[in-house]
Design a protein around this motif. Structure first.
Motif, short mmCIF file in Angstrom:
data_model
loop_
_atom_site.label_atom_id
_atom_site.label_comp_id
_atom_site.label_asym_id
_atom_site.label_seq_id
_atom_site.Cartn_x
_atom_site.Cartn_y
_atom_site.Cartn_z
N ASP A 50 0.76 -1.14 -0.10
CA ASP A 50 0.11 0.00 -0.08
C ASP A 50 0.91 1.29 -0.22
O ASP A 50 0.60 2.30 -0.69
CB ASP A 50 -0.87 -0.09 1.29
N SER A 51 1.77 1.31 0.59
CA SER A 51 2.66 2.39 0.86
C SER A 51 3.54 2.67 -0.56
O SER A 51 3.71 3.86 -0.88
CB SER A 51 3.93 2.15 2.06
N LEU A 52 4.02 1.55 -1.41
CA LEU A 52 4.62 1.70 -2.72
C LEU A 52 3.37 2.48 -3.69
O LEU A 52 3.95 3.15 -4.22
CB LEU A 52 4.88 0.35 -3.21
N GLN A 53 2.21 2.07 -3.45
CA GLN A 53 1.00 2.64 -4.39
C GLN A 53 0.96 3.98 -3.99
O GLN A 53 0.54 4.76 -4.92
CB GLN A 53 -0.27 1.79 -4.18
N ALA A 54 1.20 4.38 -2.75
CA ALA A 54 1.01 6.07 -2.52
C ALA A 54 2.11 6.77 -3.06
O ALA A 54 2.14 7.87 -2.63
CB ALA A 54 0.60 5.77 -0.94
#
Length: 112
Positions: A50-54
């Motif tokens: 999720d942090s990569l996506q953000a």
């Protein structure tokens, strides 16, 4: 007419020297760490995904280690998958490693 042919040939020859845009698709794995339980490893893996996506373009370039001769732009995550591996350092010490498989695309410039 002869001058026009020479000019056209010269322009065609020099056009191959200029850089052209290129879209590159690649994949990598990002380690989310080692944990005592399988559930904790999955939680950490999905939190990392999720942090990569953000992340913005610069952060993604650094995290995914996008190495090109020219700056990469427009880095987009195409897919991500969390995988948990069992690791045994000894018979009584079993841990779980979370790994995120990331497919991504970016634009760069191809030069000859």
């Amino acid at each position: 007419m002869k001058n026009l042919t020479i000019l056209a040939t010269g322009l065609l020859a020099t056009a191959s020297v200029f850089a052209s845009p290129l879209t590159v698709s690649s994949s990598t794995t990002v380690d989310a760490g080692t944990f005592q339980s399988k559930a904790a490893a999955y939680d950490a893996g999905f939190a990392l995904a999720d942090s990569l996506q953000a992340m913005n373009n610069a952060q993604l370039g650094k995290q995914l280690d996008v190495a090109t001769y020219t700056p990469a732009s427009n880095i987009k995550i195409a897919g991500r998958q969390v995988q948990v591996e069992e690791i045994a350092h000894s018979r009584d010490d079993i841990q779980y490693r979370a790994v995120v498989n990331v497919d991504y695309r970016f634009k760069t410039i191809e030069s000859n």
